[in-house]
Scaffold this motif. Sequence first.
Motif, PDB file in Angstrom:
ATOM      1  N   GLU A 123      28.111 -41.047  -9.504  1.00 47.63           N
ATOM      2  CA  GLU A 123      27.565 -42.397  -9.550  1.00 47.63           C
ATOM      3  C   GLU A 123      26.056 -42.363  -9.822  1.00 47.63           C
ATOM      4  O   GLU A 123      25.266 -42.973  -9.108  1.00 47.63           O
ATOM      5  CB  GLU A 123      27.921 -43.158  -8.260  1.00 47.63           C
ATOM      6  N   SER A 124      25.711 -41.576 -10.830  1.00 46.70           N
ATOM      7  CA  SER A 124      24.325 -41.442 -11.316  1.00 46.70           C
ATOM      8  C   SER A 124      23.374 -40.794 -10.305  1.00 46.70           C
ATOM      9  O   SER A 124      22.163 -40.849 -10.475  1.00 46.70           O
ATOM     10  CB  SER A 124      23.738 -42.798 -11.723  1.00 46.70           C
ATOM     11  N   GLU A 125      23.928 -40.166  -9.274  1.00 46.08           N
ATOM     12  CA  GLU A 125      23.071 -39.541  -8.256  1.00 46.08           C
ATOM     13  C   GLU A 125      23.310 -38.023  -8.256  1.00 46.08           C
ATOM     14  O   GLU A 125      24.392 -37.568  -7.916  1.00 46.08           O
ATOM     15  CB  GLU A 125      23.384 -40.140  -6.875  1.00 46.08           C
ATOM     16  N   ARG A 126      22.280 -37.255  -8.616  1.00 43.09           N
ATOM     17  CA  ARG A 126      22.394 -35.794  -8.620  1.00 43.09           C
ATOM     18  C   ARG A 126      22.498 -35.243  -7.195  1.00 43.09           C
ATOM     19  O   ARG A 126      23.048 -34.169  -6.979  1.00 43.09           O
ATOM     20  CB  ARG A 126      21.161 -35.154  -9.279  1.00 43.09           C
ATOM     21  N   PHE A 127      21.908 -35.978  -6.244  1.00 43.41           N
ATOM     22  CA  PHE A 127      21.873 -35.470  -4.874  1.00 43.41           C
ATOM     23  C   PHE A 127      22.955 -36.091  -3.998  1.00 43.41           C
ATOM     24  O   PHE A 127      22.852 -36.097  -2.774  1.00 43.41           O
ATOM     25  CB  PHE A 127      20.475 -35.666  -4.275  1.00 43.41           C
ATOM     26  N   SER A 128      24.008 -36.582  -4.629  1.00 49.64           N
ATOM     27  CA  SER A 128      25.172 -37.076  -3.887  1.00 49.64           C
ATOM     28  C   SER A 128      25.825 -35.934  -3.103  1.00 49.64           C
ATOM     29  O   SER A 128      25.731 -34.759  -3.493  1.00 49.64           O
ATOM     30  CB  SER A 128      26.195 -37.657  -4.870  1.00 49.64           C
ATOM     31  N   HIS A 129      26.506 -36.272  -2.036  1.00 52.44           N
ATOM     32  CA  HIS A 129      27.240 -35.238  -1.283  1.00 52.44           C
ATOM     33  C   HIS A 129      28.339 -34.605  -2.134  1.00 52.44           C
ATOM     34  O   HIS A 129      28.793 -33.504  -1.827  1.00 52.44           O
ATOM     35  CB  HIS A 129      27.783 -35.795   0.041  1.00 52.44           C
TER      36      HIS A 129
END
Length: 291
Positions: A144-150
């Motif tokens: 969802e466009s987040e590189r630092f997602s879990h």
Amino acid sequence: MADDELLFADADAALDDADYVIFGAPFDQTVSHRSGTSGAPASIRKESYNFETYLYEYDIDLTTIAIHDAGDLPEQPNVRSALEKVFQFTKQLKIKNKFPVMLGGEHSLTLGAVKGISALSQDDDLPTAVLVLDAHLDYRREYESERFSHACITRRLAEVVGTKNVVPIGIRSMSGEEHRDALTDDLKYYDMATVNEMGMKTLLEDVMDELGEARLYLSVDMDVLDPAYAPGVGNPEPYGLKPQDIKTCIEVIASKLVGFDIMELSPPYDNGNTAALAGRFVRSLIALRSR
Ligand code: MN
Ligand code: MN
């Protein structure tokens, strides 16, 4: 006393005197299914009072070990500032030669702790290796466009410590793209079928042989356990580990560890037993390292 003020049981040493420092990292902004991990540190602390201070198998009483509970890091508005807080805190602990035990919080925060540990070359040049117990490969490029997602933590860890120094264990879920990327990148993971076939002890001896000498960090995503044992997680995934598998893991590698975290526990979906397990893992690990 409110739950959020409660210290982890038997963690009443002063920071300066402590060998082990427990801290909470309540953060759950990139979670992908059901939320609630920010309440996990308080819930684990609460259940930690369920247990005897004496662990008969290891003949150790936790009251004789210098453990400090630093409370929770202040909750952050976004994942980048949360990672920075965990990084700085863990680095300070390593400078003071304390063993960090992080109670998550979502899995993305493991990156901050591993960076904090590997930022210090200390007196050796050993690589940092990370064992990740997880149902999910967490090897997405972004989520969802987040590189630092879990959902990307294993990939982010691999970028920091090298792909061969990240070892996911207990895997039983990944996307098609993650599967292909893992093959392309030669990410060696041990899925549940392999755990069941080899047994945890043999498997870990294999892993140790491959890793060689390294500073070893253990990250436990609670969803690696079968949901029957650990229902209180954000992304429950059937066909999982038994608690005894994690106990075995801790027994085999405790003495080699430089840091430890327990992530992704979600109290709104827990009846208390998932938090009790998490608390027990922390207590077993500290006792085993202190024998
Ligand atoms: Mn997971
Ligand atoms: Mn995970």
